[in-house]
Design a protein around this motif. Structure first.
Motif, mmCIF file in Angstrom:
data_model
loop_
_atom_site.group_PDB
_atom_site.id
_atom_site.type_symbol
_atom_site.label_atom_id
_atom_site.label_comp_id
_atom_site.label_asym_id
_atom_site.label_seq_id
_atom_site.Cartn_x
_atom_site.Cartn_y
_atom_site.Cartn_z
ATOM 1 N N ALA A 30 8.040 13.563 -39.060
ATOM 2 C CA ALA A 30 8.482 14.714 -39.802
ATOM 3 C C ALA A 30 8.536 15.430 -38.774
ATOM 4 C CB ALA A 30 7.042 15.130 -40.668
ATOM 5 N N ALA A 31 7.886 16.368 -38.392
ATOM 6 C CA ALA A 31 8.310 17.145 -37.180
ATOM 7 C C ALA A 31 9.089 17.005 -36.406
ATOM 8 C CB ALA A 31 6.904 18.005 -36.480
ATOM 9 N N VAL A 38 6.798 17.865 -30.702
ATOM 10 C CA VAL A 38 5.049 17.521 -31.064
ATOM 11 C C VAL A 38 4.462 16.690 -29.883
ATOM 12 C CG1 VAL A 38 7.058 15.667 -32.826
ATOM 13 C CG2 VAL A 38 3.979 16.840 -33.022
ATOM 14 N N GLN A 39 3.044 16.921 -30.289
ATOM 15 C CA GLN A 39 2.346 16.520 -29.282
ATOM 16 C C GLN A 39 1.142 15.572 -29.809
ATOM 17 O OE1 GLN A 39 2.540 16.940 -24.605
ATOM 18 N NE2 GLN A 39 0.230 18.433 -25.185
ATOM 19 N N ILE A 59 2.265 21.190 -33.168
ATOM 20 C CA ILE A 59 3.705 21.637 -33.058
ATOM 21 C C ILE A 59 4.216 22.799 -32.909
ATOM 22 C CG2 ILE A 59 5.478 21.288 -35.157
ATOM 23 C CD1 ILE A 59 3.602 19.976 -36.621
ATOM 24 N N TYR A 60 5.382 23.066 -32.209
ATOM 25 C CA TYR A 60 5.513 24.132 -31.149
ATOM 26 C C TYR A 60 6.923 24.846 -32.638
ATOM 27 C CZ TYR A 60 7.168 27.644 -27.939
ATOM 28 O OH TYR A 60 7.326 28.883 -27.381
ATOM 29 N N PRO A 61 6.777 26.317 -33.476
ATOM 30 C CA PRO A 61 7.550 26.453 -34.093
ATOM 31 C C PRO A 61 9.372 26.913 -34.002
ATOM 32 C CG PRO A 61 5.612 28.295 -33.424
ATOM 33 C CD PRO A 61 5.897 26.717 -32.291
ATOM 34 N N LEU A 179 7.259 22.377 -42.301
ATOM 35 C CA LEU A 179 8.057 21.464 -42.502
ATOM 36 C C LEU A 179 8.120 20.859 -44.323
ATOM 37 C CD1 LEU A 179 5.818 19.176 -40.128
ATOM 38 C CD2 LEU A 179 8.303 19.996 -39.939
ATOM 39 N N PRO A 180 9.736 21.143 -44.029
ATOM 40 C CA PRO A 180 9.465 21.104 -45.926
ATOM 41 C C PRO A 180 9.337 19.857 -46.657
ATOM 42 C CG PRO A 180 11.785 20.734 -44.250
ATOM 43 C CD PRO A 180 10.712 20.666 -43.601
ATOM 44 N N ARG A 181 8.573 20.131 -47.612
ATOM 45 C CA ARG A 181 8.392 18.464 -48.941
ATOM 46 C C ARG A 181 8.731 17.810 -48.159
ATOM 47 N NH1 ARG A 181 5.959 18.985 -54.512
ATOM 48 N NH2 ARG A 181 5.272 16.528 -54.421
ATOM 49 N N ALA A 182 10.494 17.860 -48.621
ATOM 50 C CA ALA A 182 10.799 16.457 -48.280
ATOM 51 C C ALA A 182 10.915 15.757 -46.992
ATOM 52 C CB ALA A 182 12.573 16.919 -48.405
ATOM 53 N N ALA A 183 10.776 16.780 -45.618
ATOM 54 C CA ALA A 183 10.494 15.430 -44.658
ATOM 55 C C ALA A 183 9.263 15.183 -44.427
ATOM 56 C CB ALA A 183 11.017 16.987 -43.616
ATOM 57 N N CYS A 184 8.571 15.653 -45.309
ATOM 58 C CA CYS A 184 6.723 15.480 -44.973
ATOM 59 C C CYS A 184 6.898 14.242 -46.042
ATOM 60 C CB CYS A 184 5.743 15.909 -45.947
ATOM 61 S SG CYS A 184 5.688 17.055 -44.052
#
Length: 537
Positions: A30-31, A38-39, A59-61, A179-184
């Motif tokens: 998702a990220a 992300v790592q 996760i870097y914002p 992260l938006p819900r759709a991406a998850c």
């Protein structure tokens, strides 16, 4: 660094088989889809159960586009007091995270399941060895900036999903990630396998994080419904009416304070044998209730309640018939299929490991024949040599019929040597409770019922401890009064429950001038070392 430029740190603690790695992959997917750096790293470990693995994600914002070609430096391992989100798939894993300093009130959002998977130490304890879950719950509420605590395992199971899906939903709904819900949800769909069920679990977890009420399943039935359902589940529908009559007797003859405990006892005893046996349970317990009514103790109806609990457990002792019955029930096969997430068209094979001994087999025979068989094998040194481990496929026709054949011996149980032995000990225990001159002593004797448990060697040790206390302290010994005797019985019981080898019990008895028994010898079995033909201990 400004707070907005600090990586968001996520620590996941999951047990083996719970999909912790898949959860970490969903977060990463998702990220990545949203263009965030992300790592992740994982640290496998061997814990007290099937093995816990720690997954650490940062996760870097700021997106890669916002960074303009710069690359953030992120750490490979979690550090105490530097975790933004802590996810735990089980309550004791939450306790570990709290103890290790990963949860802080200034920073950490804690998302944890409140269900328990008991440790080996908790399971093998002779008494109630369970860790106090309330301590963890209180610490979680006090130490976390925000705590999202619920039974995520139950939520996920109701949708056919794994617990990782519900935890991912709670993480997405907590608002701690950019992260938006759709991406998850897209990350779950992209993974493919079991996506529909995972999305249902995700939705429930998301609702929990948003503070919306979620139904976690059916409530536990009361004693009357449980008893009737148990009889129907074992195919004895005709006996259900008799059970209802026995349960009606509970309402008429027992105080309201103990109705729940007594009804559950009736349910267990009736399901173990039949309605007449449940009637015997109430006959025995009614005498104790009348005794307590005439001589109330410090805690109202404590004696009746505790006696009801341990009497039900003792009267539904584990024998070959009981074990075979439990292992061959339809409800057990359905539960196993549910636990392994098997689809309707997927076969599930269940292998039972059984090690019946001569004593267990002889216990099914009439008392006289049983004694002669055990004496014959003892004389020839065969009693323990004939304890052979068996692997039975209970999901096969042969294995199932073998177990059901043993379970069908239920009507003959009353004629068995084991039944006679258990009833004699139960009557001795109840007589001692009734004969106690003080309520405190009566309660301590009743609590000795906690010693009786288990199967095979465990049960033999438990009975030996029980008889040792009764012979030396309950029926024997010279004490200044009932309170002194009660104190001695309590100390001996605690010592017996704390030490399976019996040394704690003997130490307690020695304080009253009773010569301690020597340690029991242990059998050393010699096995051939593979490859060299030699013997090794």
């Amino acid at each position: 660094m400004k707070p907005t430029q600090r990586p968001i740190s996520i620590l996941i603690a999951a047990l083996g088989g719970e999909g912790g790695g898949v959860l970490a992959d969903w977060i990463i997917a998702a990220a990545t889809a949203e263009d965030y750096p992300v790592q992740s790293t994982s640290i496998p470990g061997v814990a007290q159960r099937t093995g816990a693995t720690t997954y650490y994600v940062e996760i870097y914002p700021l997106t890669n586009a916002q960074l303009g070609g710069q690359r953030p430096v992120m750490t490979l391992a979690p550090a105490p007091a530097n975790i933004d989100v802590m996810l735990a798939s089980e309550l004791l894993e939450t306790g570990r995270a709290l103890a290790n300093g990963f949860v802080t009130p200034e920073r950490t959002t804690l998302i944890a399941s409140t269900h328990r998977i008991y440790t080996v130490e908790e399971k093998i304890a002779l008494g109630d060895g369970r860790f106090d879950s309330n301590r963890i719950m209180s610490a979680a509420s006090a130490l976390a900036k925000r705590a999202i605590l619920t039974d995520f395992h139950k939520l996920a199971a109701n949708t056919g999903a794994m617990i990782n899906a519900a935890l991912f939903g709670a993480l997405a709904g907590s608002g701690t990630l950019p992260l938006p819900r759709a991406a998850c949800e897209a990350a779950i769909r992209k993974a493919g396998k079991g996506a529909d069920a995972s999305l249902r679990g995700f939705a429930l977890g998301y609702a929990v994080a948003e503070g919306k009420a979620v139904a976690e399943g059916k409530s536990i039935a009361d004693g009357k419904a449980a008893a009737t359902a148990g009889m129907i589940a074992t195919g004895r529908v005709a006996a259900a009416a008799n059970i209802r009559a026995v349960l009606d007797r509970v309402r008429r003859h027992f105080p309201a304070d103990v109705h729940d405990m007594v009804e559950r006892g009736v349910a267990r005893v009736a399901e173990f044998q039949d309605a007449d046996y449940a009637g015997l349970y109430l006959d025995r317990l009614e005498a104790i209730a009348k005794l307590e009514q005439s001589r109330p103790g410090a805690e109202r109806w404590k004696l009746t309640s505790e006696t009801a609990r341990f009497l039900a457990l003792w009267m539904s002792y584990e024998d070959v018939i009981r074990v075979a019955d439990l292992k061959s029930r339809r409800s057990r096969f359905e539960r196993v299929r549910s636990e392994v997430q098997a689809k309707p068209d997927e076969p599930v094979h269940i292998i039972e490991y059984l090690k019946p001994g001569v004593e267990e087999a002889a216990a099914l025979l009439p008392p006289g024949l049983s004694r002669r068989l055990v004496a014959w094998t003892d004389k020839r040194g065969l009693t323990y040599k004939l304890n052979v481990g068996l692997h039975v496929n209970s999901s096969s026709v042969f294995g199932f019929l073998m177990l059901r054949s043993l379970a069908w011996l239920r009507p003959l149980r009353r004629m068995s040597a084991r039944f006679a032995e258990e009833q004699a000990l139960i009557e001795r225990w109840l007589a001692a409770i009734a004969a106690a001159p003080e309520p405190e002593l009566a309660l301590e004797i009743a609590l000795c019922g906690r010693l009786i448990k288990g199967y095979g060697d465990t049960n033999r040790r438990a009975k030996a401890n029980f008889l040792r206390i009764f012979d030396t302290l309950v029926d024997g010994g010279d004490f200044a009064g009932a309170q002194a005797r009660a104190k001695a019985v309590r100390a001996a019981r605690v010592g017996a429950l704390a030490d399976p080898e019996g040394r704690g019990l003997e130490t307690s008895l020695a304080a009253h001038g009773i010569a301690p028994l020597p340690p029991q010898p242990k059998i050393i079995q010699f096995m051939r070392r593979p490859g060299d033909g030699k013997k090794a201990a």
